[in-house]
Design a protein around this motif. Sequence first.
Motif, PDB file in Angstrom:
ATOM      1  N   MET A   1       0.854  -1.195   0.000  1.00 22.08           N
ATOM      2  CA  MET A   1       0.000   0.000   0.000  1.00 22.08           C
ATOM      3  C   MET A   1       0.889   1.244   0.000  1.00 22.08           C
ATOM      4  SD  MET A   1      -2.867   1.175   2.805  1.00 22.08           S
ATOM      5  CE  MET A   1      -3.840  -0.284   2.456  1.00 22.08           C
ATOM      6  N   PRO A   2       0.603   2.259  -0.826  1.00 17.29           N
ATOM      7  CA  PRO A   2       1.418   3.473  -0.845  1.00 17.29           C
ATOM      8  C   PRO A   2       1.444   4.150   0.516  1.00 17.29           C
ATOM      9  CG  PRO A   2      -0.065   3.384  -2.731  1.00 17.29           C
ATOM     10  CD  PRO A   2      -0.471   2.286  -1.806  1.00 17.29           C
ATOM     11  N   GLN A   3       2.582   4.779   0.806  1.00 14.91           N
ATOM     12  CA  GLN A   3       2.760   5.453   2.084  1.00 14.91           C
ATOM     13  C   GLN A   3       2.535   6.951   1.928  1.00 14.91           C
ATOM     14  OE1 GLN A   3       3.453   3.773   5.020  1.00 14.91           O
ATOM     15  NE2 GLN A   3       3.078   1.981   3.736  1.00 14.91           N
ATOM     16  N   ASN A   4       2.023   7.575   2.982  1.00 12.72           N
ATOM     17  CA  ASN A   4       1.894   9.026   3.004  1.00 12.72           C
ATOM     18  C   ASN A   4       3.242   9.616   3.366  1.00 12.72           C
ATOM     19  OD1 ASN A   4      -1.028   7.995   4.238  1.00 12.72           O
ATOM     20  ND2 ASN A   4      -1.176   9.563   2.676  1.00 12.72           N
ATOM     21  N   PRO A   5       3.914  10.282   2.446  1.00 15.36           N
ATOM     22  CA  PRO A   5       5.261  10.787   2.717  1.00 15.36           C
ATOM     23  C   PRO A   5       5.248  11.973   3.667  1.00 15.36           C
ATOM     24  CG  PRO A   5       4.518  11.553   0.591  1.00 15.36           C
ATOM     25  CD  PRO A   5       3.457  10.614   1.096  1.00 15.36           C
ATOM     26  N   ARG A   6       6.335  12.138   4.357  1.00 15.28           N
ATOM     27  CA  ARG A   6       6.484  13.295   5.246  1.00 15.28           C
ATOM     28  C   ARG A   6       7.005  14.462   4.418  1.00 15.28           C
ATOM     29  NH1 ARG A   6      10.621  15.524   8.389  1.00 15.28           N
ATOM     30  NH2 ARG A   6       9.877  16.587  10.291  1.00 15.28           N
ATOM     31  N   ILE A   7       6.241  15.534   4.363  1.00 12.40           N
ATOM     32  CA  ILE A   7       6.607  16.705   3.576  1.00 12.40           C
ATOM     33  C   ILE A   7       6.964  17.845   4.528  1.00 12.40           C
ATOM     34  CG2 ILE A   7       5.891  18.366   1.829  1.00 12.40           C
ATOM     35  CD1 ILE A   7       6.050  15.514   0.787  1.00 12.40           C
ATOM     36  N   SER A   8       8.244  18.185   4.595  1.00  8.91           N
ATOM     37  CA  SER A   8       8.665  19.276   5.471  1.00  8.91           C
ATOM     38  C   SER A   8       9.395  20.380   4.710  1.00  8.91           C
ATOM     39  CB  SER A   8       9.564  18.745   6.592  1.00  8.91           C
ATOM     40  OG  SER A   8      10.732  18.143   6.051  1.00  8.91           O
ATOM     41  N   ARG A   9       9.969  20.052   3.549  1.00  8.58           N
ATOM     42  CA  ARG A   9      10.693  21.070   2.773  1.00  8.58           C
ATOM     43  C   ARG A   9      10.209  21.028   1.326  1.00  8.58           C
ATOM     44  NH1 ARG A   9      15.667  21.890   0.144  1.00  8.58           N
ATOM     45  NH2 ARG A   9      16.286  19.710   0.399  1.00  8.58           N
ATOM     46  N   VAL A  10       9.790  22.188   0.827  1.00 11.86           N
ATOM     47  CA  VAL A  10       9.167  22.273  -0.495  1.00 11.86           C
ATOM     48  C   VAL A  10       9.859  23.350  -1.324  1.00 11.86           C
ATOM     49  CG1 VAL A  10       7.048  22.923  -1.728  1.00 11.86           C
ATOM     50  CG2 VAL A  10       6.925  21.439   0.288  1.00 11.86           C
ATOM     51  N   GLU A  11      10.058  23.040  -2.593  1.00  8.74           N
ATOM     52  CA  GLU A  11      10.444  24.035  -3.589  1.00  8.74           C
ATOM     53  C   GLU A  11       9.252  24.186  -4.533  1.00  8.74           C
ATOM     54  OE1 GLU A  11      13.372  25.744  -4.306  1.00  8.74           O
ATOM     55  OE2 GLU A  11      14.477  25.024  -2.552  1.00  8.74           O
ATOM     56  N   ALA A  12       8.870  25.409  -4.836  1.00  5.31           N
ATOM     57  CA  ALA A  12       7.722  25.655  -5.716  1.00  5.31           C
ATOM     58  C   ALA A  12       8.140  26.568  -6.858  1.00  5.31           C
ATOM     59  CB  ALA A  12       6.568  26.277  -4.942  1.00  5.31           C
ATOM     60  N   VAL A  13       7.697  26.219  -8.064  1.00  2.60           N
ATOM     61  CA  VAL A  13       7.972  27.023  -9.250  1.00  2.60           C
ATOM     62  C   VAL A  13       6.636  27.461  -9.847  1.00  2.60           C
ATOM     63  CG1 VAL A  13       8.987  27.067 -11.558  1.00  2.60           C
ATOM     64  CG2 VAL A  13      10.141  25.824  -9.710  1.00  2.60           C
ATOM     65  N   VAL A  14       6.412  28.773  -9.907  1.00  9.26           N
ATOM     66  CA  VAL A  14       5.184  29.337 -10.458  1.00  9.26           C
ATOM     67  C   VAL A  14       5.539  30.055 -11.753  1.00  9.26           C
ATOM     68  CG1 VAL A  14       3.264  30.917 -10.069  1.00  9.26           C
ATOM     69  CG2 VAL A  14       4.230  29.633  -8.140  1.00  9.26           C
ATOM     70  N   ASN A  15       5.021  29.542 -12.867  1.00  6.48           N
ATOM     71  CA  ASN A  15       5.271  30.169 -14.166  1.00  6.48           C
ATOM     72  C   ASN A  15       4.212  31.241 -14.387  1.00  6.48           C
ATOM     73  OD1 ASN A  15       5.694  30.890 -16.810  1.00  6.48           O
ATOM     74  ND2 ASN A  15       5.735  28.812 -17.618  1.00  6.48           N
ATOM     75  N   ILE A  16       4.580  32.490 -14.122  1.00  5.94           N
ATOM     76  CA  ILE A  16       3.592  33.573 -14.147  1.00  5.94           C
ATOM     77  C   ILE A  16       3.188  33.963 -15.573  1.00  5.94           C
ATOM     78  CG2 ILE A  16       4.316  34.478 -11.915  1.00  5.94           C
ATOM     79  CD1 ILE A  16       5.890  36.634 -13.360  1.00  5.94           C
ATOM     80  N   ALA A  17       3.799  33.332 -16.579  1.00  9.76           N
ATOM     81  CA  ALA A  17       3.423  33.596 -17.969  1.00  9.76           C
ATOM     82  C   ALA A  17       2.693  32.414 -18.596  1.00  9.76           C
ATOM     83  CB  ALA A  17       4.671  33.925 -18.795  1.00  9.76           C
ATOM     84  N   SER A  18       2.249  31.461 -17.788  1.00 10.42           N
ATOM     85  CA  SER A  18       1.669  30.229 -18.327  1.00 10.42           C
ATOM     86  C   SER A  18       0.189  30.345 -18.652  1.00 10.42           C
ATOM     87  CB  SER A  18       1.881  29.076 -17.332  1.00 10.42           C
ATOM     88  OG  SER A  18       1.229  29.350 -16.109  1.00 10.42           O
ATOM     89  N   GLY A  19      -0.440  31.444 -18.283  1.00 12.18           N
ATOM     90  CA  GLY A  19      -1.843  31.640 -18.626  1.00 12.18           C
ATOM     91  C   GLY A  19      -2.795  31.435 -17.470  1.00 12.18           C
ATOM     92  N   GLY A  20      -2.387  30.701 -16.425  1.00 14.36           N
ATOM     93  CA  GLY A  20      -3.276  30.454 -15.310  1.00 14.36           C
ATOM     94  C   GLY A  20      -2.646  30.745 -13.967  1.00 14.36           C
ATOM     95  N   ALA A  21      -1.507  31.435 -13.965  1.00 12.30           N
ATOM     96  CA  ALA A  21      -0.813  31.769 -12.717  1.00 12.30           C
ATOM     97  C   ALA A  21      -0.425  33.247 -12.754  1.00 12.30           C
ATOM     98  CB  ALA A  21       0.418  30.889 -12.525  1.00 12.30           C
ATOM     99  N   SER A  22       0.001  33.771 -11.618  1.00 11.01           N
ATOM    100  CA  SER A  22       0.325  35.188 -11.514  1.00 11.01           C
ATOM    101  C   SER A  22       1.223  35.391 -10.304  1.00 11.01           C
ATOM    102  CB  SER A  22      -0.961  36.006 -11.338  1.00 11.01           C
ATOM    103  OG  SER A  22      -1.579  35.662 -10.099  1.00 11.01           O
ATOM    104  N   PRO A  23       1.849  36.570 -10.179  1.00  9.02           N
ATOM    105  CA  PRO A  23       2.617  36.857  -8.963  1.00  9.02           C
ATOM    106  C   PRO A  23       1.767  36.729  -7.704  1.00  9.02           C
ATOM    107  CG  PRO A  23       3.150  38.444 -10.679  1.00  9.02           C
ATOM    108  CD  PRO A  23       2.000  37.634 -11.192  1.00  9.02           C
ATOM    109  N   GLU A  24       0.490  37.108  -7.801  1.00  7.84           N
ATOM    110  CA  GLU A  24      -0.403  36.966  -6.648  1.00  7.84           C
ATOM    111  C   GLU A  24      -0.589  35.501  -6.273  1.00  7.84           C
ATOM    112  OE1 GLU A  24      -0.668  40.760  -8.430  1.00  7.84           O
ATOM    113  OE2 GLU A  24      -1.076  38.796  -9.365  1.00  7.84           O
ATOM    114  N   ALA A  25      -0.626  34.627  -7.283  1.00 10.03           N
ATOM    115  CA  ALA A  25      -0.742  33.191  -7.017  1.00 10.03           C
ATOM    116  C   ALA A  25       0.487  32.673  -6.274  1.00 10.03           C
ATOM    117  CB  ALA A  25      -0.932  32.428  -8.328  1.00 10.03           C
ATOM    118  N   ALA A  26       1.661  33.200  -6.620  1.00 10.91           N
ATOM    119  CA  ALA A  26       2.880  32.800  -5.921  1.00 10.91           C
ATOM    120  C   ALA A  26       2.817  33.206  -4.450  1.00 10.91           C
ATOM    121  CB  ALA A  26       4.095  33.422  -6.601  1.00 10.91           C
ATOM    122  N   GLU A  27       2.311  34.415  -4.191  1.00 15.10           N
ATOM    123  CA  GLU A  27       2.172  34.867  -2.805  1.00 15.10           C
ATOM    124  C   GLU A  27       1.165  34.009  -2.052  1.00 15.10           C
ATOM    125  OE1 GLU A  27       1.086  38.940  -3.065  1.00 15.10           O
ATOM    126  OE2 GLU A  27       2.976  39.576  -4.012  1.00 15.10           O
TER     127      GLU A  27
END
Length: 294
Positions: A1-27
């Motif tokens: 059975m798949p395990q629920n991983p422990r998530i403590s450190r995240v890197e996020a990339v928001v492409n603000i020119a992709s059509g559905g994201a924005s600087p506000e979305a990053a905030e």
Amino acid sequence: MPQNPRISRVEAVVNIASGGASPEAAEKMAALLAERGVTARVHAVQGEEVGRSLRTAIESAPDLVVILAGDGTARSAAELAGPDGPLIAPLAGGTMNMLPHAVYGVRPWEEALADALESGEARDIGGGCVDGRSFLVAAILGAPALWAPAREAMRAGNLSIALGRMRRAWSRAFSGRLRYALDGGPRGKAEALAFMCPMASKVMANDEQALEAAIIDPQGLAQAARIGLSALISDWRSDPAVTSVSCRTAGVWAAGRIPAVLDGEPARLPSAARIEWRPKVARVLAPPREADAA
């Protein structure tokens, strides 16, 4: 059975020119992650910065890489992470969002991310590979691939650009047929071929270990026009000039370089290309399967 991983450190990339994201979305994403006690670094980028930020994020080996962008950026992230790299969470921040919708369903990215952090499980995701490049949703090879840019221009409301791209696509119709062989079988000819991963296919189960190959072979200009119109406004796979079968490998040949679209991004392939199914391209943080959640 798949395990629920422990998530403590995240890197996020928001492409603000992709059509559905924005600087506000990053905030908003930074605030959402902070509320859940996650150490996160959010990159709000566009253009050439996207690829560099993806590489930097993945090379830092976090527990999770979140992508708020289109299918092409999600494809690049999966390719960079590979089958043994960090988990990825592809969220709907583009125009078509085929991969995010396949993984999380059609819903706001904030809701999808919150649920994934709360109860998501690590899951292998399969895909295709063509000319050394992965695709997780679909690859279209041949002249109909040229309709994809026209469709995106129509979605963005750029009608003059869409018309120009439609004229270019029409001028390439019947300019060179493809030859193909599926799973080492006999060779055939077609105007184009499309290879869809199980999560994008309408006829395959999500855990099926193969690709759906759609053979697109219009007989005359009328059928070609019909498929072109379907490519713009509906699902061309339902056209009677399209035949679908499953395969694990394929060879495709043409007289010249082959126009293609890989997960929504235009590409140029050599005159001979090999396509193959790969059961594990990357790992995603996905909602629990219904059977597991019961």
